[in-house]
Structures are given as C-alpha cells and as structure tokens.
Motif scaffolding. Structure first.
Motif, short mmCIF file in Angstrom:
data_model
loop_
_atom_site.label_atom_id
_atom_site.label_comp_id
_atom_site.label_asym_id
_atom_site.label_seq_id
_atom_site.Cartn_x
_atom_site.Cartn_y
_atom_site.Cartn_z
N MET A 50 26.16 24.56 18.84
CA MET A 50 26.62 24.39 17.45
C MET A 50 27.63 23.27 17.33
SD MET A 50 25.36 25.87 15.00
CE MET A 50 26.42 26.09 13.57
N THR A 51 28.28 22.95 18.43
CA THR A 51 29.41 22.02 18.32
C THR A 51 28.92 20.57 18.22
OG1 THR A 51 31.45 21.35 19.35
CG2 THR A 51 29.73 22.12 20.84
N GLN A 52 29.52 19.82 17.31
CA GLN A 52 29.02 18.48 16.98
C GLN A 52 30.15 17.47 16.84
OE1 GLN A 52 26.78 19.02 13.39
NE2 GLN A 52 25.16 20.18 14.41
N PRO A 53 29.87 16.20 17.18
CA PRO A 53 30.90 15.17 17.01
C PRO A 53 31.02 14.71 15.55
CG PRO A 53 28.91 14.19 17.92
CD PRO A 53 28.64 15.66 17.79
N LEU A 54 32.24 14.31 15.17
CA LEU A 54 32.49 13.81 13.82
C LEU A 54 32.81 12.32 13.90
CD1 LEU A 54 33.29 14.42 10.74
CD2 LEU A 54 35.61 14.55 11.62
N ASP A 55 32.16 11.54 13.04
CA ASP A 55 32.43 10.10 13.01
C ASP A 55 32.87 9.65 11.64
OD1 ASP A 55 31.89 8.69 15.57
OD2 ASP A 55 30.05 9.91 15.43
N ILE A 56 34.07 9.07 11.60
CA ILE A 56 34.55 8.47 10.36
C ILE A 56 34.47 6.97 10.58
CG2 ILE A 56 36.50 8.25 8.79
CD1 ILE A 56 37.49 10.93 9.90
N ASN A 57 33.69 6.32 9.71
CA ASN A 57 33.39 4.92 9.95
C ASN A 57 33.89 4.02 8.83
OD1 ASN A 57 32.35 2.59 11.03
ND2 ASN A 57 30.22 3.07 10.51
N ALA A 58 34.99 3.28 9.08
CA ALA A 58 35.53 2.27 8.15
C ALA A 58 35.67 2.82 6.73
CB ALA A 58 34.66 1.03 8.15
N VAL A 59 36.34 3.97 6.61
CA VAL A 59 36.45 4.61 5.30
C VAL A 59 37.71 4.15 4.56
CG1 VAL A 59 37.00 6.84 4.23
CG2 VAL A 59 35.05 6.65 5.77
N SER A 60 37.53 3.78 3.29
CA SER A 60 38.66 3.50 2.40
C SER A 60 38.58 4.43 1.21
CB SER A 60 38.64 2.05 1.91
OG SER A 60 38.81 1.18 3.00
N ALA A 61 39.76 4.76 0.64
CA ALA A 61 39.77 5.63 -0.53
C ALA A 61 40.86 5.21 -1.50
CB ALA A 61 39.97 7.08 -0.10
N HIS A 62 40.60 5.43 -2.78
CA HIS A 62 41.55 5.08 -3.84
C HIS A 62 41.78 6.27 -4.74
CE1 HIS A 62 40.00 1.22 -2.55
NE2 HIS A 62 41.04 0.64 -3.12
#
Lengths: 262, 355
Positions: free
Chosen positions: B1-13
């Motif tokens: 069940m266990t999975q890797p998380l990838d945050i890729n070049a995220v911007s937020a306003h």
C-alpha cells in the motif's frame, strides 16, 4: 457571598416578568368577556368571540393565507438563506465584507418603505398575482433573520471538520448534508421559528401587498378594528398567540428546543 | 500500500500573493518527512496542496505515479490528522472512525469490526460509544489518528497534530505516532513549527522559509551542517562570523577577522573558500579570561542562567555574539574576554549567502 440572589434582584426580575406577562393576561381576559365591547376585567365569561372569528369568513380565509405565506415564505427563505449563510462563512476571507451586509438590508430599510417599494416594483411593476407578491415580500423580510441566525451557528462551526470528511472520501455536496447541516441544526430550527413568527405577525409590508380578496390575518385584524369594537380582535390575538406557541411546541417535540437555553 | 509522493516544481498564490515558489520535494515510500518552518513559510500551504484543498498555479503532484494535481480531494485517498482534531461532534467515537470505511461502501458489520480493531490499537476501544466532546485532548487526537489510519491510505498527513496538547503528552504522542507510522509503513508528511518535534519524529526534514524550500535532509545533517545562514540560524547557530583566508598550510587554513586569527583543519570542513562565514552555537565559543588566548576580543554584556551554563551577550569587533561560559566562574558585565571558537563545533557557510 451567599448563593441566594439579592432581594432587590428578585424584585426586579419579578417586575420584568410582570411587564412581559401583564399585557397577555389583559388580552386573554378581554377575549373571554361576554360584553359586546372590549373591556378588562372581563364581565361574564364567554367563548362566543372565539366562535365569532370563525363565523366571519374574512378571518377564516386570512388565517389560512397567513399560515400558507408564513410556512412557504420561511421554507423558501431557508432554501436561499442556508446556502448563503454557508457561503458567507466558508469563504469569509475570500468574499468582500459588504456581501454579508447585503442580506441584512431588508431589516435596515424601514418596513413601510420596503413594502411600498415592493408594491411599486412587484404588484404594479410586473402585475404579479397578490399571493405571489405577498410570498415574495415575506420571503424577503424573513431572509435576513434566516441568514443571521444560521450564520451565527456556522460561525462556531469548525470547517476543518468538513475538510476531514471530504479527505475521508465523502463528496463535498454529500458532506454538506451529512456533516455540516447536522451540526447547525439548532440554528436552522431557531431560524425557522423566528422567520415563521416574523412573517405571521407582519403588518407593514403586508399592508401594501394585500389586495382585493387576499389578505393576511394582521391586516384583517386592522380592518376589523376600524369598524367594530367588539372583543373579536382580542380573541384573534389569543388565537395567534396559541398558533405561535403551538409551532414552538411542535418544533420542541420533534427536534428539541434545548438550544434556546444555550 | 505504501507509495512515494512527488511534488514537482509547484507554485501557489493566494490572490496575487505568491505563497509557494517552485517547490520540488520527493518523499520515498514509507518515509516520514516533516515540513518545518515559522508560520507563513508555506508548510501548511504545501499540505493543503497535496490534500487538494488548494490548487497549484503551476507544477504537479503525484502519489505512487498517479497524478493528483487535478483530482478532487475526496478521490485522493489521503489520511489527514488536523491540529484541532476535527472530529465529527454529532457522531460517536466508533462512527467517527468508521466514517471513511462507510464512504468506501464497506458493510456495517465489517466497518464496525475494522473500526473497533483500530480503536483497540490506539487504546480507546472502551470509549467507542462516547461522544467526541466527552474526550480529553490526547484521546481526541488518538481518535483522529485512528480515523485517518483505518482507511489504510497510501499517504498520511499531519497538520500540527500536537500543538494543542500539553508538553508531556506531546512527547508521548509523537512517539506513538512514529510507532504506528513505522508499523504500517505509511508514507507520511508531517507539518510542524516545532524543531524538536520535527527532528525527533522524521526520517527527513524540509526546512521552509517565505514559500521556498531552504534545505531538505536528515535531521542529523541539518543539525550539524546547515546549508545556508537561514537554516544555520534556525537550528541554533546564533554566531555567524565573516572570515578571510590569509594563508594555507597543507590541511591547515589560517583565516582572519577583526584582529582574530583562526587555524582551521580543512579535513573537518571540506574545501574552504577564500572568504566564508564561520557559524557556531553559543556552546561553540569558549569564554577565556586569558588575554593571550587566540580569539575575538569581546566585552561581556547581559548574563543569563541556563541551568547547564551561563549565557553571555558579547560585543565584539565582528558584531554581537552569544557565548556560553562555565558555571563555576560567573563573570560580570563589562569584563574584557577572548571568545575562542572550537573548530569541531563550527560549520562553514558560503560568504555570498550573507542575508
């Protein structure tokens, strides 16, 4: 410090209750009088003025109209007001401040002016049927109460509870009904009662919107008083009081009124 | 069940304000990563982006190779634990825990069985029929934890889960959270402003500031070898002294500032550039009353008692520094001393990073 309230405090409290209750006692007394004119204390006991209400067809019709308008108007106001109050609280930061004030406007404008404006724009302007005009008018005057009361209830609602439910797989609309609404139930009930009673007792707006053949109970009472001075008005008032109490009793029995003590 | 998380070049306003800038972060399967920083650093924004309560203006987020970026929250299958517990006040403890299972269409008997088993694991089975309002803070947080774990999510996220608890309970609970997380091997993201909490519980910590990732590494590395002045100050390197190399002699580099000459073994720090910053904690500066000692001349200011040492505010030609002195010989304000850096308690930062 003793646990018992100070005698002066008890005295003031008693006076307050007296001021609140005395007019009711007088109205009930006058309604029971056997005389053909309004008087207190009642002279002779009779229920004939209560009977008289139902003998006058105008009273019979207006009671039904008043109840219909109050019930429908309140339900429509809830249908508009609950989502509005939800949006105003959920997106308090994103929404402009004046938007909340917009929903209070109908009670800020003097009711006479509001009624006249509705007459001009609705009845005269669009030629809408009288019942529809009344319904719209009453929905608008009770909407501010609905939005305010439910907003107050939502103000103490923690929206992360809603987020928790959504994160657990509950779709947003479903979450509103299964999580948000049950937690503001007390506010919805309070709003219902307040709106229903406000509508049932309204004079100023109805005064402009009633017309030939269709009237509300308070307007009919006014019309009656102008021509007669018999105790019928007192009996109608008592009846109106009992209707109000009955509504609260039904709500209390079915949904619980404990929130009023909060 | 266990999975890797990838945050890729995220911007937020938020509106026109940029709250997150070009954040990239990878959490390995089964790893617990903390997002650490002061309020407004973007850590909660990051969590809300992963959960789907916010949409990024650019970049992408994926979990186990599945792109989450455009997926609504209720389909993301993420377990969330909130700071204020966020239990459903109108449902019993058992129904709270079973809520996620119900959304997954699991039958009433099975729901009850699994929820009870999870309550058993957090030690709350006897309270299953209670209303959440009747529980203590620690118990509420356990229910919240059970509620998030029972759906067996591939990703578990914590938003300052211990901030509302008292100090003792906080330490107990973080051990408990870590044990449960380890036992389940669930990939986890943990948001906190508490450095000790982050360092003690995490495999790796991402230190954030003003919407940017400052350093992402194991706690041991962050604590000993911060990569820049922000992280250095954050982890307690309160003294940052600019130095210039004046001579190199094999492994030994001689550097100088404001009348102080310092000999640093290059083997301890790696390549030392010609100009650099030397960072130490207050413990890394020895307060010496010997006028011949090789260190920075300093005049002592306010003395405070730390229990294990006395701490002195010091005025030096290299600026305001803080040093800890021995308990046996308290020194008075105004005393002229030498501050001698201990190389093994120092770290070196690039000079151009001076902010």
């Amino acid at each position: 410090m003793s646990d018992r309230p100070h005698p002066v405090l008890i005295g003031i409290a008693a006076l307050v209750y007296l001021f609140l209750m005395l007019p009711l006692v007088i109205v009930v007394g006058a309604a029971l009088s056997d005389t053909t004119y309004l008087t207190f204390p009642p002279q002779g006991l009779s229920l004939r003025w209560f009977q008289n209400i139902f003998e006058i067809s105008a009273f019979r019709r207006t009671i039904v109209t008043s109840l219909q308008i109050a019930l429908l108007g309140t339900l429509i106001a809830l249908l508009i007001g609950i989502p509005a109050a939800y949006a105003l609280n959920r997106f308090r930061i994103e929404l402009p401040k004046w938007l909340g004030t917009l929903f209070v406007l109908p009670i800020l404008v003097p009711e006479i002016v509001f009624g006249f404006a509705l007459l001009k724009s609705l009845t005269v302007g669009t030629g809408a049927p009288i019942f529809l005009s009344l319904l719209i008018g009453h929905t608008l005057i009770v909407l501010p109460y609905v939005v305010r009361v439910i907003s107050a209830s939502l103000a103490s609602f923690d929206f992360s509870i809603e987020e928790a439910a959504i994160s657990l797989g509950s779709a947003p609309v479903k979450t509103f009904f299964t999580i948000v609404l049950p937690n503001v139930r007390a506010g919805v009930i309070a709003a219902f009662i307040l709106a229903f009673i406000t509508s049932l007792n309204d004079v100023s707006v109805s005064l402009f919107l009633t017309g030939p053949g269709i009237s509300t109970l308070p307007i009919q009472i006014l019309a009656h008083v102008e021509q007669f001075f018999d105790p019928t008005v007192a009996s109608v008032s008592v009846l109106l009081m009992f209707l109000t109490v009955a509504v609260m009793a039904i709500v209390e029995r079915t949904l619980g009124l404990t929130f009023l003590a909060k | 069940m266990t999975q890797p998380l990838d945050i890729n070049a995220v911007s937020a306003h938020y509106g026109t304000t940029k709250v997150l800038e070009d954040l990239s972060l990878s959490v390995q399967a089964g790893e617990l990563v903390s997002l650490l920083g002061a309020s407004g650093c973007g850590k909660t924004t990051t969590l809300r982006l992963i959960a789907g309560f916010l949409a990024p203006t650019s970049g992408s987020i994926s979990l186990g190779g599945r792109d989450l970026t455009r997926l609504p929250t209720h389909k993301r299958d993420i377990g969330l634990v909130f700071q204020n517990y966020a239990l459903f006040p109108h449902l019993s403890v058992l129904d709270n825990v079973a809520f996620g299972l119900k959304q997954r269409g699991i039958g009433a008997d099975e729901r009850r069985k699994r929820a009870m088993a999870m309550l058993e694991r957090v030690g709350l089975a006897p309270l299953a029929e209670r209303a959440p309002g009747a529980l203590s803070g620690g118990q509420k947080q356990r229910v919240a934890l059970a509620r998030a774990l029972v759906i067996e999510p591939p990703l578990l996220m914590f938003d300052e889960p211990l901030s509302n608890l008292d100090a003792k309970l906080r330490v107990d609970m973080r051990v408990e959270i870590r044990q449960l997380q380890r036992a389940n091997g669930t990939t986890s993201v943990y948001v906190t402003h508490d450095q000790e909490e982050a360092f003690s519980i995490s495999d790796r910590v991402a230190i954030m500031n003003a919407g940017r990732l400052m350093q992402f590494d194991r706690p041991e590395v962050l604590y000993r070898r911060p990569a820049n002045t922000f992280v250095a100050r954050f982890v307690g390197f309160e003294n940052i002294i600019p130095l210039k190399v004046v001579a190199r002699d094999g492994d030994i580099v001689v550097a100088e500032t404001a009348g102080m000459r310092l000999r640093l073994p290059q083997s301890l720090f790696g390549q030392i550039p010609d100009t650099f910053l030397l960072a130490t904690r207050p413990d890394g500066l020895v307060v010496s009353t010997d006028p011949a000692a090789e260190g920075l001349s300093a005049q002592l200011g306010l003395r405070t008692y730390l229990g294990r040492a006395y701490q002195y505010q010091c005025e030096t030609p290299a600026g305001h520094l803080i040093a800890n002195g021995s308990l046996t010989t308290p020194l008075e304000a105004g005393t002229n001393v030498k501050l001698v850096p201990m190389p093994e308690q120092c770290t070196i930062l690039a000079a151009e990073d001076a902010r």
